[in-house]
Design a protein around this motif. Sequence first.
Motif, PDB file in Angstrom:
ATOM      1  N   ASN A  58       0.829  -1.209   0.000  1.00  0.00           N
ATOM      2  CA  ASN A  58       0.000   0.000   0.000  1.00  0.00           C
ATOM      3  C   ASN A  58       0.867   1.265   0.000  1.00  0.00           C
ATOM      4  O   ASN A  58       0.625   2.220   0.725  1.00  0.00           O
ATOM      5  CB  ASN A  58      -0.972  -0.030   1.185  1.00  0.00           C
ATOM      6  N   GLN A  59       1.917   1.223  -0.833  1.00  0.00           N
ATOM      7  CA  GLN A  59       2.785   2.375  -1.117  1.00  0.00           C
ATOM      8  C   GLN A  59       3.694   2.785   0.036  1.00  0.00           C
ATOM      9  O   GLN A  59       4.212   3.903   0.054  1.00  0.00           O
ATOM     10  CB  GLN A  59       1.959   3.570  -1.622  1.00  0.00           C
ATOM     11  N   ASP A  60       3.893   1.881   0.992  1.00  0.00           N
ATOM     12  CA  ASP A  60       4.893   2.095   2.039  1.00  0.00           C
ATOM     13  C   ASP A  60       5.878   0.930   2.014  1.00  0.00           C
ATOM     14  O   ASP A  60       5.480  -0.218   1.814  1.00  0.00           O
ATOM     15  CB  ASP A  60       4.243   2.152   3.427  1.00  0.00           C
ATOM     16  N   TYR A  61       7.159   1.244   2.252  1.00  0.00           N
ATOM     17  CA  TYR A  61       8.149   0.174   2.290  1.00  0.00           C
ATOM     18  C   TYR A  61       7.780  -0.861   3.350  1.00  0.00           C
ATOM     19  O   TYR A  61       7.334  -0.512   4.448  1.00  0.00           O
ATOM     20  CB  TYR A  61       9.536   0.747   2.600  1.00  0.00           C
ATOM     21  N   GLU A  73      -2.246  -3.499  -2.085  1.00  0.00           N
ATOM     22  CA  GLU A  73      -1.470  -3.220  -3.295  1.00  0.00           C
ATOM     23  C   GLU A  73      -0.021  -3.540  -2.931  1.00  0.00           C
ATOM     24  O   GLU A  73       0.552  -2.903  -2.046  1.00  0.00           O
ATOM     25  CB  GLU A  73      -1.614  -1.746  -3.688  1.00  0.00           C
ATOM     26  N   PHE A  77      10.122  -4.336  -6.588  1.00  0.00           N
ATOM     27  CA  PHE A  77      11.008  -3.582  -7.479  1.00  0.00           C
ATOM     28  C   PHE A  77      12.470  -3.714  -7.058  1.00  0.00           C
ATOM     29  O   PHE A  77      12.761  -4.022  -5.897  1.00  0.00           O
ATOM     30  CB  PHE A  77      10.584  -2.107  -7.549  1.00  0.00           C
ATOM     31  N   VAL A  80      16.170   1.372  -5.822  1.00  0.00           N
ATOM     32  CA  VAL A  80      15.803   2.563  -6.595  1.00  0.00           C
ATOM     33  C   VAL A  80      17.048   3.318  -7.058  1.00  0.00           C
ATOM     34  O   VAL A  80      18.107   3.255  -6.424  1.00  0.00           O
ATOM     35  CB  VAL A  80      14.884   3.485  -5.782  1.00  0.00           C
ATOM     36  N   THR A  81      16.904   4.014  -8.200  1.00  0.00           N
ATOM     37  CA  THR A  81      18.053   4.728  -8.783  1.00  0.00           C
ATOM     38  C   THR A  81      17.659   6.119  -9.280  1.00  0.00           C
ATOM     39  O   THR A  81      18.089   6.554 -10.344  1.00  0.00           O
ATOM     40  CB  THR A  81      18.670   3.912  -9.941  1.00  0.00           C
ATOM     41  N   GLY A  82      16.823   6.807  -8.510  1.00  0.00           N
ATOM     42  CA  GLY A  82      16.422   8.160  -8.909  1.00  0.00           C
ATOM     43  C   GLY A  82      17.448   9.198  -8.500  1.00  0.00           C
ATOM     44  O   GLY A  82      18.584   8.873  -8.160  1.00  0.00           O
TER      45      GLY A  82
ATOM     46  N   MET B  54       3.147   6.136  -4.945  1.00  0.00           N
ATOM     47  CA  MET B  54       4.157   5.949  -3.902  1.00  0.00           C
ATOM     48  C   MET B  54       5.255   7.002  -4.024  1.00  0.00           C
ATOM     49  O   MET B  54       5.777   7.482  -3.011  1.00  0.00           O
ATOM     50  CB  MET B  54       4.779   4.559  -3.975  1.00  0.00           C
ATOM     51  N   ARG B  57       4.100  10.114  -2.332  1.00  0.00           N
ATOM     52  CA  ARG B  57       4.063   9.897  -0.872  1.00  0.00           C
ATOM     53  C   ARG B  57       5.455   9.928  -0.265  1.00  0.00           C
ATOM     54  O   ARG B  57       5.670  10.513   0.796  1.00  0.00           O
ATOM     55  CB  ARG B  57       3.426   8.532  -0.562  1.00  0.00           C
ATOM     56  N   GLN B  58       6.396   9.269  -0.945  1.00  0.00           N
ATOM     57  CA  GLN B  58       7.762   9.235  -0.432  1.00  0.00           C
ATOM     58  C   GLN B  58       8.387  10.630  -0.429  1.00  0.00           C
ATOM     59  O   GLN B  58       9.059  11.018   0.523  1.00  0.00           O
ATOM     60  CB  GLN B  58       8.626   8.279  -1.267  1.00  0.00           C
ATOM     61  N   LYS B 117      15.462   6.309  -1.498  1.00  0.00           N
ATOM     62  CA  LYS B 117      14.105   5.968  -1.068  1.00  0.00           C
ATOM     63  C   LYS B 117      13.031   6.220  -2.127  1.00  0.00           C
ATOM     64  O   LYS B 117      11.993   5.550  -2.125  1.00  0.00           O
ATOM     65  CB  LYS B 117      13.727   6.786   0.180  1.00  0.00           C
ATOM     66  N   ALA B 118      13.234   7.210  -2.968  1.00  0.00           N
ATOM     67  CA  ALA B 118      12.183   7.561  -3.921  1.00  0.00           C
ATOM     68  C   ALA B 118      12.120   6.490  -5.017  1.00  0.00           C
ATOM     69  O   ALA B 118      13.142   6.141  -5.598  1.00  0.00           O
ATOM     70  CB  ALA B 118      12.458   8.932  -4.522  1.00  0.00           C
ATOM     71  N   PRO B 119      10.918   5.945  -5.278  1.00  0.00           N
ATOM     72  CA  PRO B 119      10.826   4.834  -6.224  1.00  0.00           C
ATOM     73  C   PRO B 119      10.904   5.268  -7.697  1.00  0.00           C
ATOM     74  O   PRO B 119       9.907   5.376  -8.392  1.00  0.00           O
ATOM     75  CB  PRO B 119       9.484   4.172  -5.890  1.00  0.00           C
TER      76      PRO B 119
END
Lengths: 83, 148
Positions: A58-61, A73, A77, A80-82, B54, B57-58, B117-119
Amino acid sequence: MKLLYFAWMRQRIGTGEETLTKPDGMATVAELIAHLAARGPGYAAAFENPAVIKVAINQDYADFTSPIADGDEIAFFPPVTGG
Amino acid sequence: MISVQAEPFDLSRELALLTDGRTDIGAIVTFTGRVRDLGEAFLKAMTLEHYPGMTERQLEEIENEAQTRWPLQASRIIHRYGRLEPGDDIVLVITCSAHRQAAFEAASFLMDWLKTKAPFWKVEETETGETWVEAKAEDDAAADKWGK
């Protein structure tokens, strides 16, 4: 459950989103991963190294011991690589 | 305030929106992350995939965390997704405070947390094909130093 896959996990599985009715007795993320990994070669390839996979509920780690419910949900994944 | 968008951003416009008419802000730090050439292989483009919902939210959580740790008067995070080419902007972080130390530290914290942390996931397109960017241990180490 709504299942989401991102990046190379999405490519290996061949879809980014699907729904799954939670099988009776399945209680945790780890059990869901074991179930998914046995579904075919694409899933097996996506989940071949669970140590590198992240999960969000539900969109939380979350983590592999987290409990799951049928309305969740659940997203899988790679790291992450943002930024 | 946070935004996740495909469109480019305009640093001077974003700065003006945060600071126009305010006389209490003494220090502003802006950070822009851009797509750059790889050196060893010719990078044609980079595509950023994200997890809608997400991601927002993050970013909100990360921004709130920065606001509780430092005395910020304003902050702004913009992260782009989609196909970007070398020279294109990817991410913008602006932090405003009374004094420089809080603004510098908060901007650094926000970027370290965004990275880990950001997906978002980057796939690089070169002459030899597509490659998913791998997460770097040094980014994790940088985020870890802020504690939780």
